[in-house]
Design a protein around this motif. Structure first.
Motif, PDB file in Angstrom:
ATOM      1  N   VAL A   1      -0.984  13.495 -13.948  1.00  0.00           N
ATOM      2  CA  VAL A   1      -1.768  13.830 -12.432  1.00  0.00           C
ATOM      3  C   VAL A   1      -2.506  12.837 -12.046  1.00  0.00           C
ATOM      4  O   VAL A   1      -2.240  12.698 -10.863  1.00  0.00           O
ATOM      5  CB  VAL A   1      -2.609  15.206 -12.890  1.00  0.00           C
ATOM      6  CG1 VAL A   1      -3.478  15.477 -11.360  1.00  0.00           C
ATOM      7  CG2 VAL A   1      -2.140  16.319 -13.386  1.00  0.00           C
ATOM      8  N   ARG A   2      -2.953  11.912 -12.626  1.00  0.00           N
ATOM      9  CA  ARG A   2      -3.818  10.754 -12.180  1.00  0.00           C
ATOM     10  C   ARG A   2      -2.949   9.951 -11.314  1.00  0.00           C
ATOM     11  O   ARG A   2      -3.332   9.355 -10.242  1.00  0.00           O
ATOM     12  CB  ARG A   2      -4.671   9.967 -13.397  1.00  0.00           C
ATOM     13  CG  ARG A   2      -5.408   8.612 -12.737  1.00  0.00           C
ATOM     14  CD  ARG A   2      -6.136   7.947 -13.805  1.00  0.00           C
ATOM     15  NE  ARG A   2      -6.693   8.975 -14.711  1.00  0.00           N
ATOM     16  CZ  ARG A   2      -7.352   8.443 -15.717  1.00  0.00           C
ATOM     17  NH1 ARG A   2      -7.435   7.512 -16.316  1.00  0.00           N
ATOM     18  NH2 ARG A   2      -8.431   9.504 -16.295  1.00  0.00           N
ATOM     19  N   ASN A   3      -1.701   9.431 -12.036  1.00  0.00           N
ATOM     20  CA  ASN A   3      -0.609   8.420 -11.381  1.00  0.00           C
ATOM     21  C   ASN A   3      -0.283   9.237 -10.116  1.00  0.00           C
ATOM     22  O   ASN A   3      -0.042   8.422  -8.886  1.00  0.00           O
ATOM     23  CB  ASN A   3       0.367   8.400 -12.231  1.00  0.00           C
ATOM     24  CG  ASN A   3      -0.006   7.489 -13.476  1.00  0.00           C
ATOM     25  OD1 ASN A   3      -0.973   6.801 -13.300  1.00  0.00           O
ATOM     26  ND2 ASN A   3       0.550   7.547 -14.617  1.00  0.00           N
ATOM     27  N   GLN A   4      -0.057  10.438  -9.944  1.00  0.00           N
ATOM     28  CA  GLN A   4       0.396  11.111  -8.853  1.00  0.00           C
ATOM     29  C   GLN A   4      -0.472  11.029  -7.597  1.00  0.00           C
ATOM     30  O   GLN A   4      -0.387  10.768  -6.632  1.00  0.00           O
ATOM     31  CB  GLN A   4       0.658  12.715  -8.997  1.00  0.00           C
ATOM     32  CG  GLN A   4       2.082  12.828  -9.929  1.00  0.00           C
ATOM     33  CD  GLN A   4       3.175  12.620  -9.128  1.00  0.00           C
ATOM     34  OE1 GLN A   4       3.431  13.218  -8.091  1.00  0.00           O
ATOM     35  NE2 GLN A   4       4.011  11.743  -9.448  1.00  0.00           N
ATOM     36  N   ILE A   5      -1.768  11.468  -8.240  1.00  0.00           N
ATOM     37  CA  ILE A   5      -2.886  11.154  -7.011  1.00  0.00           C
ATOM     38  C   ILE A   5      -3.046   9.697  -6.352  1.00  0.00           C
ATOM     39  O   ILE A   5      -3.222   9.421  -5.265  1.00  0.00           O
ATOM     40  CB  ILE A   5      -4.159  11.821  -7.484  1.00  0.00           C
ATOM     41  CG1 ILE A   5      -4.154  13.257  -8.013  1.00  0.00           C
ATOM     42  CG2 ILE A   5      -5.434  11.529  -6.816  1.00  0.00           C
ATOM     43  CD1 ILE A   5      -5.303  13.788  -8.537  1.00  0.00           C
ATOM     44  N   LYS A   6      -2.953   8.970  -7.357  1.00  0.00           N
ATOM     45  CA  LYS A   6      -3.218   7.566  -7.042  1.00  0.00           C
ATOM     46  C   LYS A   6      -1.914   7.048  -5.940  1.00  0.00           C
ATOM     47  O   LYS A   6      -2.140   6.464  -5.076  1.00  0.00           O
ATOM     48  CB  LYS A   6      -3.209   6.656  -8.278  1.00  0.00           C
ATOM     49  CG  LYS A   6      -3.105   4.891  -7.903  1.00  0.00           C
ATOM     50  CD  LYS A   6      -3.224   4.206  -9.141  1.00  0.00           C
ATOM     51  CE  LYS A   6      -3.594   2.815  -8.957  1.00  0.00           C
ATOM     52  NZ  LYS A   6      -3.629   1.870 -10.167  1.00  0.00           N
ATOM     53  N   ALA A   7      -0.763   7.475  -6.369  1.00  0.00           N
ATOM     54  CA  ALA A   7       0.599   7.372  -5.592  1.00  0.00           C
ATOM     55  C   ALA A   7       0.368   8.139  -4.255  1.00  0.00           C
ATOM     56  O   ALA A   7       0.544   7.428  -3.255  1.00  0.00           O
ATOM     57  CB  ALA A   7       1.937   7.622  -6.129  1.00  0.00           C
ATOM     58  N   SER A   8      -0.092   9.185  -4.152  1.00  0.00           N
ATOM     59  CA  SER A   8      -0.395   9.860  -2.895  1.00  0.00           C
ATOM     60  C   SER A   8      -1.324   9.228  -2.158  1.00  0.00           C
ATOM     61  O   SER A   8      -1.325   9.275  -0.902  1.00  0.00           O
ATOM     62  CB  SER A   8      -0.630  11.483  -3.153  1.00  0.00           C
ATOM     63  OG  SER A   8      -1.963  11.414  -3.599  1.00  0.00           O
ATOM     64  N   LEU A   9      -2.566   8.668  -2.677  1.00  0.00           N
ATOM     65  CA  LEU A   9      -3.388   7.830  -2.207  1.00  0.00           C
ATOM     66  C   LEU A   9      -2.718   6.793  -1.196  1.00  0.00           C
ATOM     67  O   LEU A   9      -3.063   6.583  -0.287  1.00  0.00           O
ATOM     68  CB  LEU A   9      -4.710   7.367  -2.743  1.00  0.00           C
ATOM     69  CG  LEU A   9      -5.870   8.450  -2.880  1.00  0.00           C
ATOM     70  CD1 LEU A   9      -6.564   8.031  -4.029  1.00  0.00           C
ATOM     71  CD2 LEU A   9      -6.684   8.886  -1.768  1.00  0.00           C
ATOM     72  N   LEU A  10      -2.045   6.020  -1.927  1.00  0.00           N
ATOM     73  CA  LEU A  10      -1.507   4.694  -1.516  1.00  0.00           C
ATOM     74  C   LEU A  10      -0.351   5.239  -0.380  1.00  0.00           C
ATOM     75  O   LEU A  10      -0.271   4.206   0.517  1.00  0.00           O
ATOM     76  CB  LEU A  10      -0.849   3.925  -2.866  1.00  0.00           C
ATOM     77  CG  LEU A  10      -1.761   3.323  -3.503  1.00  0.00           C
ATOM     78  CD1 LEU A  10      -0.644   2.894  -4.778  1.00  0.00           C
ATOM     79  CD2 LEU A  10      -2.591   2.260  -3.435  1.00  0.00           C
ATOM     80  N   ASP A  11       0.202   6.291  -0.545  1.00  0.00           N
ATOM     81  CA  ASP A  11       1.113   6.671   0.522  1.00  0.00           C
ATOM     82  C   ASP A  11       0.450   7.415   1.575  1.00  0.00           C
ATOM     83  O   ASP A  11       1.347   7.437   2.785  1.00  0.00           O
ATOM     84  CB  ASP A  11       2.019   7.596   0.106  1.00  0.00           C
ATOM     85  CG  ASP A  11       3.176   8.055   0.802  1.00  0.00           C
ATOM     86  OD1 ASP A  11       3.815   7.042   1.504  1.00  0.00           O
ATOM     87  OD2 ASP A  11       3.724   9.043   0.988  1.00  0.00           O
ATOM     88  N   TYR A  12      -0.885   7.473   1.617  1.00  0.00           N
ATOM     89  CA  TYR A  12      -1.789   8.267   2.743  1.00  0.00           C
ATOM     90  C   TYR A  12      -1.321   7.480   4.116  1.00  0.00           C
ATOM     91  O   TYR A  12      -1.413   6.352   4.236  1.00  0.00           O
ATOM     92  CB  TYR A  12      -3.081   8.258   2.481  1.00  0.00           C
ATOM     93  CG  TYR A  12      -3.845   9.207   3.448  1.00  0.00           C
ATOM     94  CD1 TYR A  12      -3.954  10.701   3.178  1.00  0.00           C
ATOM     95  CD2 TYR A  12      -4.466   8.512   4.434  1.00  0.00           C
ATOM     96  CE1 TYR A  12      -4.725  11.344   4.204  1.00  0.00           C
ATOM     97  CE2 TYR A  12      -5.356   9.361   5.370  1.00  0.00           C
ATOM     98  CZ  TYR A  12      -5.184  10.912   4.960  1.00  0.00           C
ATOM     99  OH  TYR A  12      -5.976  11.534   5.880  1.00  0.00           O
ATOM    100  N   PRO A  13      -0.909   8.315   5.070  1.00  0.00           N
ATOM    101  CA  PRO A  13      -0.766   7.657   6.433  1.00  0.00           C
ATOM    102  C   PRO A  13      -2.121   7.102   7.163  1.00  0.00           C
ATOM    103  O   PRO A  13      -3.085   7.916   7.149  1.00  0.00           O
ATOM    104  CB  PRO A  13      -0.351   8.993   7.108  1.00  0.00           C
ATOM    105  CG  PRO A  13       0.043   9.955   6.508  1.00  0.00           C
ATOM    106  CD  PRO A  13      -0.825   9.518   5.078  1.00  0.00           C
ATOM    107  N   VAL A  14      -2.124   5.724   7.349  1.00  0.00           N
ATOM    108  CA  VAL A  14      -3.269   5.137   8.001  1.00  0.00           C
ATOM    109  C   VAL A  14      -3.241   5.163   9.323  1.00  0.00           C
ATOM    110  O   VAL A  14      -2.221   5.235  10.169  1.00  0.00           O
ATOM    111  CB  VAL A  14      -3.336   3.667   7.294  1.00  0.00           C
ATOM    112  CG1 VAL A  14      -4.584   2.734   7.952  1.00  0.00           C
ATOM    113  CG2 VAL A  14      -3.331   3.766   5.786  1.00  0.00           C
ATOM    114  N   GLY A  15      -4.506   5.480  10.051  1.00  0.00           N
ATOM    115  CA  GLY A  15      -4.707   5.226  11.571  1.00  0.00           C
ATOM    116  C   GLY A  15      -4.174   6.598  11.930  1.00  0.00           C
ATOM    117  O   GLY A  15      -4.302   7.678  11.552  1.00  0.00           O
TER     118      GLY A  15
END
Length: 125
Positions: A1-15
């Motif tokens: 779960v932690r890895n999935q959350i980390k990956a989704s944070l890195l993929d979060y659309p910026v701006g």
């Protein structure tokens, strides 16, 4: 779960990038957690900008950005979604509307520093 959350944070659309594709790529729990993390991060950035004197309207600008994001989500909810997608969007809208209202209150109260009580009380939960 932690890895999935980390990956989704890195993929979060910026701006101003649209979050619609991002919503479909990750499990609901990751989306909800990442959204709250990014809200906290964006509030901190805005307050630090204000505190340093670089942008006295940073929190107000973030409030306007939050309203735009909610408008985009409302448009998406009005479209065709699966039952699971609709449930996620409903939960996310509730969280984001509350977060928008918190930012609005901070703008109205003149919060301009990460040490202001109106901000620090949000970190409690």
């Amino acid at each position: 779960v932690r890895n999935q959350i980390k990956a989704s944070l890195l993929d979060y659309p910026v701006g101003k990038r649209n979050r619609n594709d991002w919503f479909n790529r990750w499990p609901a729990m990751c989306i909800l957690q990442s959204d709250m993390t990014m809200w906290t991060n964006n509030c901190m950035k805005a307050l630090l900008e204000m505190q340093s004197g670089r942008d006295k309207n940073a929190l107000k600008n973030f409030y306007e950005f939050s309203k735009e994001q909610i408008g985009t989500m409302v448009d998406r909810v009005r479209g065709k979604l699966t039952k699971l997608q609709r449930k996620l969007m409903s939960q996310l809208l509730i969280i984001d509307v509350h977060a928008r209202d918190v930012v609005k209150d901070m703008v109205e109260d003149g919060v301009a520093s990460i040490s202001d009580f109106q901000w620090t009380k949000q970190m409690r939960y």
